[in-house]
Scaffold this motif. Structure first.
Motif, PDB file in Angstrom:
ATOM      1  N   GLU A   1     -12.241 -67.034  -9.877  1.00 47.95           N
ATOM      2  CA  GLU A   1     -11.208 -66.841  -9.942  1.00 47.95           C
ATOM      3  C   GLU A   1     -10.481 -67.057 -11.346  1.00 47.95           C
ATOM      4  N   LEU A   2     -10.940 -68.298 -12.006  1.00 48.22           N
ATOM      5  CA  LEU A   2     -10.335 -68.700 -13.302  1.00 48.22           C
ATOM      6  C   LEU A   2     -11.017 -67.742 -14.249  1.00 48.22           C
ATOM      7  N   VAL A   3     -12.248 -67.307 -14.397  1.00 51.67           N
ATOM      8  CA  VAL A   3     -12.804 -66.426 -15.373  1.00 51.67           C
ATOM      9  C   VAL A   3     -12.068 -65.210 -15.319  1.00 51.67           C
ATOM     10  N   SER A   4     -11.886 -64.509 -13.964  1.00 52.96           N
ATOM     11  CA  SER A   4     -11.480 -63.276 -13.512  1.00 52.96           C
ATOM     12  C   SER A   4      -9.899 -63.286 -14.214  1.00 52.96           C
ATOM     13  N   GLU A   5      -9.071 -64.398 -13.962  1.00 53.29           N
ATOM     14  CA  GLU A   5      -7.690 -64.393 -14.416  1.00 53.29           C
ATOM     15  C   GLU A   5      -7.697 -64.350 -15.935  1.00 53.29           C
ATOM     16  N   LEU A   6      -8.330 -65.218 -16.498  1.00 48.89           N
ATOM     17  CA  LEU A   6      -8.405 -65.937 -17.952  1.00 48.89           C
ATOM     18  C   LEU A   6      -9.175 -65.012 -18.735  1.00 48.89           C
ATOM     19  N   ARG A   7     -10.310 -64.337 -18.527  1.00 49.97           N
ATOM     20  CA  ARG A   7     -10.936 -63.608 -19.288  1.00 49.97           C
ATOM     21  C   ARG A   7     -11.200 -62.257 -18.951  1.00 49.97           C
ATOM     22  N   GLY A   8     -10.659 -61.713 -17.772  1.00 54.33           N
ATOM     23  CA  GLY A   8     -10.947 -60.528 -17.312  1.00 54.33           C
ATOM     24  C   GLY A   8     -12.395 -60.046 -17.098  1.00 54.33           C
ATOM     25  N   ILE A   9     -12.976 -60.874 -16.793  1.00 57.14           N
ATOM     26  CA  ILE A   9     -14.558 -60.291 -16.432  1.00 57.14           C
ATOM     27  C   ILE A   9     -15.008 -61.232 -14.969  1.00 57.14           C
ATOM     28  N   GLU A  10     -15.988 -60.764 -14.575  1.00 58.00           N
ATOM     29  CA  GLU A  10     -16.538 -61.383 -13.584  1.00 58.00           C
ATOM     30  C   GLU A  10     -17.590 -62.691 -13.768  1.00 58.00           C
ATOM     31  N   PHE A  11     -17.429 -63.484 -13.233  1.00 58.74           N
ATOM     32  CA  PHE A  11     -18.196 -64.760 -13.489  1.00 58.74           C
ATOM     33  C   PHE A  11     -19.506 -64.541 -13.242  1.00 58.74           C
TER      34      PHE A  11
ATOM     35  N   LEU B   1     -17.001 -56.234 -24.991  1.00 57.26           N
ATOM     36  CA  LEU B   1     -16.152 -56.476 -26.082  1.00 57.26           C
ATOM     37  C   LEU B   1     -14.665 -55.877 -25.627  1.00 57.26           C
ATOM     38  N   LEU B   2     -14.756 -54.693 -25.185  1.00 57.18           N
ATOM     39  CA  LEU B   2     -13.230 -54.137 -24.767  1.00 57.18           C
ATOM     40  C   LEU B   2     -12.765 -54.955 -23.664  1.00 57.18           C
ATOM     41  N   ALA B   3     -13.418 -55.266 -22.685  1.00 56.75           N
ATOM     42  CA  ALA B   3     -13.130 -55.793 -21.540  1.00 56.75           C
ATOM     43  C   ALA B   3     -12.367 -57.447 -21.891  1.00 56.75           C
ATOM     44  N   ARG B   4     -13.004 -58.085 -22.761  1.00 60.28           N
ATOM     45  CA  ARG B   4     -12.653 -59.325 -23.295  1.00 60.28           C
ATOM     46  C   ARG B   4     -11.402 -59.316 -24.145  1.00 60.28           C
ATOM     47  N   LEU B   5     -11.241 -58.392 -24.977  1.00 61.08           N
ATOM     48  CA  LEU B   5     -10.176 -58.097 -25.744  1.00 61.08           C
ATOM     49  C   LEU B   5      -8.963 -57.618 -24.860  1.00 61.08           C
TER      50      LEU B   5
ATOM     51  N   ARG C   1      -3.587 -58.457 -22.703  1.00 65.05           N
ATOM     52  CA  ARG C   1      -2.730 -58.770 -21.425  1.00 65.05           C
ATOM     53  C   ARG C   1      -2.033 -59.979 -21.492  1.00 65.05           C
ATOM     54  N   ARG C   2      -2.880 -61.179 -21.853  1.00 62.22           N
ATOM     55  CA  ARG C   2      -2.292 -62.242 -21.697  1.00 62.22           C
ATOM     56  C   ARG C   2      -1.084 -62.690 -23.080  1.00 62.22           C
TER      57      ARG C   2
END
Length: 234
Positions: free
Chosen positions: A182-192, A111-115, A120-121
């Motif tokens: 790359e897209l998940v990392s950039e946009l969601r801040g988590i690993e795919f 939750l914290l990582a997604r938040l 950041r975005r």
């Protein structure tokens, strides 16, 4: 304003709400809790928080109604929580204006990582902060970073924040192929994790809104085994 992001937590399970609140406060966030969808709508409109963590099943107005009611006028991010862990519920949540989606039971660090990724975005004044320019023109498609606006053939294209960020990322990196990692990392801040389909669903929604359906796709192309690319001057 003391510089700490303000979070509106909309959750009618009092015990869960208090646990999430205590965890987020310990991470330096300011948290306001409300248990009713109608009250949440009023707060978001009158005193917009930096981010809303929103349960789907609520008294007064459910999470989807809250999203639909506030999305057009709310510039912050919305993270939906739900106990219904099925793709269709994620699709409906994203279609209603949510920026991200997390299934219960909630893991605090996830939750914290997604938040943090959403915050950041949202903290960027525009996606043009990468120095690549504030406006991208490709054929009859115009993407304006400062206004976060998209037009095609002069007609406005209504995108959610998440859809705009995905389009801008693909367009600003063109002609590079961006993998799901790359897209998940950039946009969601988590690993795919190899299972997350949110990027694919957002691409599908983008294509529909941009008139890039059915195949062959001329704006956002799938590169088999590699990812997606934005095709300039389609």
């Amino acid at each position: 304003m003391d510089g700490h992001p303000r979070i509106l937590l909309v959750e009618d399970d009092e015990r869960l709400a208090r646990l999430i609140e205590a965890f987020l406060v310990a991470q330096g966030l300011r948290v306001q809790c409300v248990a009713d969808g109608r009250k949440a709508i009023a707060i978001i409109r009158s005193d917009p928080p930096d981010c809303v963590i929103l349960d789907m099943l609520l008294p007064g107005a459910d999470g989807l109604e809250v999203c639909r009611s506030v999305r057009a006028g709310y510039g912050g991010c919305i993270l939906v929580l739900t106990a219904q862990d099925e793709d269709i519920h994620e699709v409906v949540a994203l279609d209603s204006g949510a920026d991200d989606y997390l299934a219960k039971p909630v893991r605090p660090q996830v939750l914290l990582a997604r938040l943090r990724a959403l915050l950041r975005r949202g903290a960027r004044t525009s996606p043009a902060s990468d120095g690549r320019g504030a406006r991208i023109v490709s054929g009859d498609l115009v993407i304006e970073a400062h206004r976060r606006a998209v037009t095609r053939a002069g007609a406005p294209v209504a995108l959610t924040d998440a859809e705009f960020d995905l389009l801008w990322l693909l367009a600003s990196r063109a002609p590079a192929v961006l993998s799901r990692d790359e897209l998940v990392s950039e946009l969601r801040g988590i690993e795919f994790d190899g299972l997350d389909r949110s990027i694919d669903m957002r691409v599908s929604k983008l294509r529909k809104k941009l008139g890039d359906e059915p195949p062959p796709h001329r704006i956002i192309r799938t590169v088999r085994g590699r990812g997606y690319l934005f095709a300039k001057d389609p």
